[in-house]
Design a protein around this motif. Structure first.
Motif, PDB file in Angstrom:
ATOM      1  N   GLU A 116     -11.156  -3.980  -1.614  1.00 25.86           N
ATOM      2  CA  GLU A 116     -11.227  -2.765  -2.097  1.00 25.86           C
ATOM      3  C   GLU A 116     -10.828  -2.851  -3.622  1.00 25.86           C
ATOM      4  OE1 GLU A 116      -6.504  -3.955  -0.739  1.00 25.86           O
ATOM      5  OE2 GLU A 116      -8.635  -4.239  -0.009  1.00 25.86           O
ATOM      6  N   PHE A 117     -10.871  -4.159  -4.030  1.00 22.24           N
ATOM      7  CA  PHE A 117     -10.862  -4.344  -5.689  1.00 22.24           C
ATOM      8  C   PHE A 117     -12.121  -4.676  -6.355  1.00 22.24           C
ATOM      9  CE2 PHE A 117      -6.207  -5.788  -4.955  1.00 22.24           C
ATOM     10  CZ  PHE A 117      -5.834  -4.562  -4.832  1.00 22.24           C
ATOM     11  N   VAL A 118     -13.240  -4.413  -5.410  1.00 22.35           N
ATOM     12  CA  VAL A 118     -14.542  -4.828  -5.789  1.00 22.35           C
ATOM     13  C   VAL A 118     -15.524  -3.586  -5.749  1.00 22.35           C
ATOM     14  CG1 VAL A 118     -16.680  -6.268  -5.495  1.00 22.35           C
ATOM     15  CG2 VAL A 118     -14.152  -7.317  -5.323  1.00 22.35           C
ATOM     16  N   PRO A 119     -16.183  -2.902  -6.645  1.00 21.00           N
ATOM     17  CA  PRO A 119     -16.490  -3.659  -7.916  1.00 21.00           C
ATOM     18  C   PRO A 119     -15.319  -3.466  -8.766  1.00 21.00           C
ATOM     19  CG  PRO A 119     -17.758  -1.738  -7.916  1.00 21.00           C
ATOM     20  CD  PRO A 119     -17.221  -1.743  -6.461  1.00 21.00           C
ATOM     21  N   HIS A 120     -15.118  -4.454  -9.444  1.00 20.10           N
ATOM     22  CA  HIS A 120     -13.544  -4.422 -10.209  1.00 20.10           C
ATOM     23  C   HIS A 120     -13.505  -3.401 -11.278  1.00 20.10           C
ATOM     24  CE1 HIS A 120     -10.370  -6.954 -10.923  1.00 20.10           C
ATOM     25  NE2 HIS A 120     -10.462  -7.329 -12.188  1.00 20.10           N
ATOM     26  N   HIS A 121     -14.542  -2.826 -12.106  1.00 23.33           N
ATOM     27  CA  HIS A 121     -14.342  -2.163 -13.211  1.00 23.33           C
ATOM     28  C   HIS A 121     -14.092  -0.752 -12.757  1.00 23.33           C
ATOM     29  CE1 HIS A 121     -18.487  -1.385 -12.072  1.00 23.33           C
ATOM     30  NE2 HIS A 121     -18.224  -0.235 -12.468  1.00 23.33           N
ATOM     31  N   GLN A 122     -14.312  -0.505 -11.463  1.00 20.74           N
ATOM     32  CA  GLN A 122     -13.918   0.815 -10.866  1.00 20.74           C
ATOM     33  C   GLN A 122     -12.647   1.184 -10.642  1.00 20.74           C
ATOM     34  OE1 GLN A 122     -16.674   1.655  -7.632  1.00 20.74           O
ATOM     35  NE2 GLN A 122     -18.578   1.580  -8.861  1.00 20.74           N
ATOM     36  N   ALA A 123     -11.641   0.188 -10.517  1.00 19.80           N
ATOM     37  CA  ALA A 123     -10.222   0.293 -10.297  1.00 19.80           C
ATOM     38  C   ALA A 123      -9.671   0.561 -11.633  1.00 19.80           C
ATOM     39  CB  ALA A 123      -9.678  -0.965  -9.835  1.00 19.80           C
ATOM     40  N   ILE A 124      -8.418   1.517 -11.486  1.00 19.88           N
ATOM     41  CA  ILE A 124      -7.625   1.906 -12.688  1.00 19.88           C
ATOM     42  C   ILE A 124      -6.666   1.100 -12.601  1.00 19.88           C
ATOM     43  CG2 ILE A 124      -6.306   3.921 -13.706  1.00 19.88           C
ATOM     44  CD1 ILE A 124      -8.465   5.786 -12.773  1.00 19.88           C
ATOM     45  N   LEU A 125      -6.483   0.256 -13.632  1.00 25.46           N
ATOM     46  CA  LEU A 125      -5.022  -0.350 -13.878  1.00 25.46           C
ATOM     47  C   LEU A 125      -3.848   0.417 -13.968  1.00 25.46           C
ATOM     48  CD1 LEU A 125      -3.828  -3.337 -13.708  1.00 25.46           C
ATOM     49  CD2 LEU A 125      -4.249  -3.413 -16.232  1.00 25.46           C
ATOM     50  N   CYS A 126      -2.812   0.194 -13.233  1.00 32.15           N
ATOM     51  CA  CYS A 126      -1.648   1.341 -13.517  1.00 32.15           C
ATOM     52  C   CYS A 126      -0.545   0.322 -13.772  1.00 32.15           C
ATOM     53  CB  CYS A 126      -1.467   2.061 -12.235  1.00 32.15           C
ATOM     54  SG  CYS A 126      -2.969   2.726 -11.517  1.00 32.15           S
TER      55      CYS A 126
ATOM     56  N   GLN B  32      -7.693   3.352  -6.932  1.00 31.27           N
ATOM     57  CA  GLN B  32      -9.046   3.498  -6.705  1.00 31.27           C
ATOM     58  C   GLN B  32      -9.467   4.614  -6.453  1.00 31.27           C
ATOM     59  OE1 GLN B  32     -11.502   1.131  -6.117  1.00 31.27           O
ATOM     60  NE2 GLN B  32     -10.223  -0.815  -6.452  1.00 31.27           N
ATOM     61  N   PRO B  33      -9.888   5.446  -7.701  1.00 26.12           N
ATOM     62  CA  PRO B  33     -10.520   6.914  -7.565  1.00 26.12           C
ATOM     63  C   PRO B  33     -11.241   7.478  -6.373  1.00 26.12           C
ATOM     64  CG  PRO B  33     -10.730   6.177  -9.781  1.00 26.12           C
ATOM     65  CD  PRO B  33     -10.426   4.781  -8.872  1.00 26.12           C
ATOM     66  N   ALA B  34     -12.174   6.450  -6.129  1.00 28.57           N
ATOM     67  CA  ALA B  34     -13.298   7.110  -4.795  1.00 28.57           C
ATOM     68  C   ALA B  34     -12.479   7.172  -3.716  1.00 28.57           C
ATOM     69  CB  ALA B  34     -14.388   5.947  -5.033  1.00 28.57           C
ATOM     70  N   SER B  35     -11.487   6.203  -3.370  1.00 30.78           N
ATOM     71  CA  SER B  35     -11.020   6.369  -1.809  1.00 30.78           C
ATOM     72  C   SER B  35      -9.575   6.844  -2.077  1.00 30.78           C
ATOM     73  CB  SER B  35     -11.110   4.853  -1.320  1.00 30.78           C
ATOM     74  OG  SER B  35     -10.138   3.968  -2.224  1.00 30.78           O
ATOM     75  N   GLY B  36      -8.921   6.893  -3.099  1.00 26.20           N
ATOM     76  CA  GLY B  36      -7.597   7.388  -3.438  1.00 26.20           C
ATOM     77  C   GLY B  36      -6.569   6.158  -2.926  1.00 26.20           C
ATOM     78  N   ALA B  37      -7.027   4.976  -2.706  1.00 22.04           N
ATOM     79  CA  ALA B  37      -6.062   3.879  -2.385  1.00 22.04           C
ATOM     80  C   ALA B  37      -5.425   3.303  -3.371  1.00 22.04           C
ATOM     81  CB  ALA B  37      -6.983   2.692  -1.806  1.00 22.04           C
ATOM     82  N   VAL B  38      -4.169   3.408  -3.200  1.00 19.50           N
ATOM     83  CA  VAL B  38      -3.120   3.093  -4.337  1.00 19.50           C
ATOM     84  C   VAL B  38      -2.413   1.703  -3.735  1.00 19.50           C
ATOM     85  CG1 VAL B  38      -1.174   3.679  -5.709  1.00 19.50           C
ATOM     86  CG2 VAL B  38      -2.692   5.150  -4.928  1.00 19.50           C
ATOM     87  N   SER B  39      -2.404   0.650  -4.511  1.00 18.62           N
ATOM     88  CA  SER B  39      -1.750  -0.954  -4.131  1.00 18.62           C
ATOM     89  C   SER B  39      -1.263  -1.280  -5.056  1.00 18.62           C
ATOM     90  CB  SER B  39      -3.003  -1.828  -3.592  1.00 18.62           C
ATOM     91  OG  SER B  39      -3.472  -1.158  -2.314  1.00 18.62           O
TER      92      SER B  39
ATOM     93  N   ARG C   9       0.769  -1.355   0.100  1.00 17.48           N
ATOM     94  CA  ARG C   9      -0.070   0.065  -0.070  1.00 17.48           C
ATOM     95  C   ARG C   9       0.972   1.303   0.126  1.00 17.48           C
ATOM     96  NH1 ARG C   9      -5.240   0.230   1.050  1.00 17.48           N
ATOM     97  NH2 ARG C   9      -6.299  -1.667   1.629  1.00 17.48           N
ATOM     98  N   TYR C  10       0.638   2.077  -0.552  1.00 18.13           N
ATOM     99  CA  TYR C  10       1.270   3.527  -0.847  1.00 18.13           C
ATOM    100  C   TYR C  10       0.228   4.743  -0.553  1.00 18.13           C
ATOM    101  CZ  TYR C  10       4.384   0.582  -3.514  1.00 18.13           C
ATOM    102  OH  TYR C  10       5.349  -0.284  -3.919  1.00 18.13           O
TER     103      TYR C  10
END
Length: 255
Positions: free
Chosen positions: A78-88, A50-57, A27-28
């Motif tokens: 934190e990876f669900v729903p899957h499509h809301q995460a941005i792949l980096c 995760q744009p909504a929470s700002g979480a970066v893993s 986690r960052y």
């Protein structure tokens, strides 16, 4: 039976092989922007924002392969729903040792494999932060036709199915060994994007200039920023140092 809408067809195609991200991930610091993704001079960073929470893993890796997949039931919440995460994917910033033609020579240009994953899996966006530029690339309704064109080509015995077999045999001859699955996927992604019309010039300057326009022609929304913070320093572990020395045994490098 009524014909499925374009959105329904795209959803069905991208759900065929769900892309999971293994854990545990590091986690960052929370980020409200793709401009602050973790970066490293010598290593790839792959993960999720995760744009909504700002979480970066994510994780730092020596090579460009994806983080290994895990069964859907094992995904962290934190990876669900899957499509809301941005792949980096942030490529190594020090590209002086990379061979000509390597995707890693251009940290300010998205990897073609990442563009392919954006069309082939459930993510709606990918992001990266390079040396001087950062970008987020999103699917839109205009991308549906491109994704379905990819779907039809991959199912065609004389198209994608044939090309995947050819890619595997070509890699075997060039490498002198059986290619790793991720090497086959990378080569297949390049072939697929060429078929769809996403080709980049060989020279760096035109390549850096034209890639956003080429993606927009495929229906993607591209947001680019050229004001980014200096790369965060990340110390390599002993294991990572050994992996890097194995990759570049004859080169002098700094941590």
């Amino acid at each position: 039976m009524s014909r499925k809408s374009l959105q329904e067809q795209v959803d069905a195609f991208t759900r065929e092989s769900p892309l999971s991200i293994a854990h545990p991930l590091n986690r960052y610091a929370a980020s409200d922007s793709y401009l602050n993704l973790p970066r490293h001079a010598c290593m790839h960073w792959r993960g999720l924002l995760q744009p909504a929470s700002g979480a970066v893993s994510g994780q730092f890796l020596v090579d460009e392969r994806l983080l290994p997949g895990v069964p859907p039931g094992s995904r962290k919440s934190e990876f669900v729903p899957h499509h809301q995460a941005i792949l980096c994917h942030c490529k190594p910033l020090n590209d002086q040792w990379e061979p000509v033609g390597s995707e890693n020579r251009y940290p300010d240009i998205p990897d073609r494999w990442d563009i392919y994953l954006l069309m082939r899996h459930q993510y709606d966006a990918i992001a990266f932060t390079g040396k001087t530029h950062a970008a987020v690339i999103r699917r839109t309704d205009a991308t549906h036709g491109t994704i379905l064109k990819l779907r039809d080509w991959e199912a065609d015995p004389s198209g994608g199915l044939y090309r995947r077999t050819r890619v595997k045999s070509q890699l075997h001859r060039r490498l002198g060994r059986n290619p790793y699955p991720y090497e086959i996927e990378r080569a297949h992604a390049k072939t697929a994007l060429t078929y769809l019309g996403y080709e980049l010039p060989g020279k760096p300057k035109p390549r850096h200039k034209l890639w956003p326009e080429r993606l927009r022609k495929l229906g993607f929304e591209v947001e680019i920023a050229d004001v980014i913070e200096p790369a965060r320093h990340v110390t390599m572990s002993i294991k990572q140092q050994r992996e890097y020395q194995t990759r570049y045994p004859e080169r002098y490098w700094y941590v």
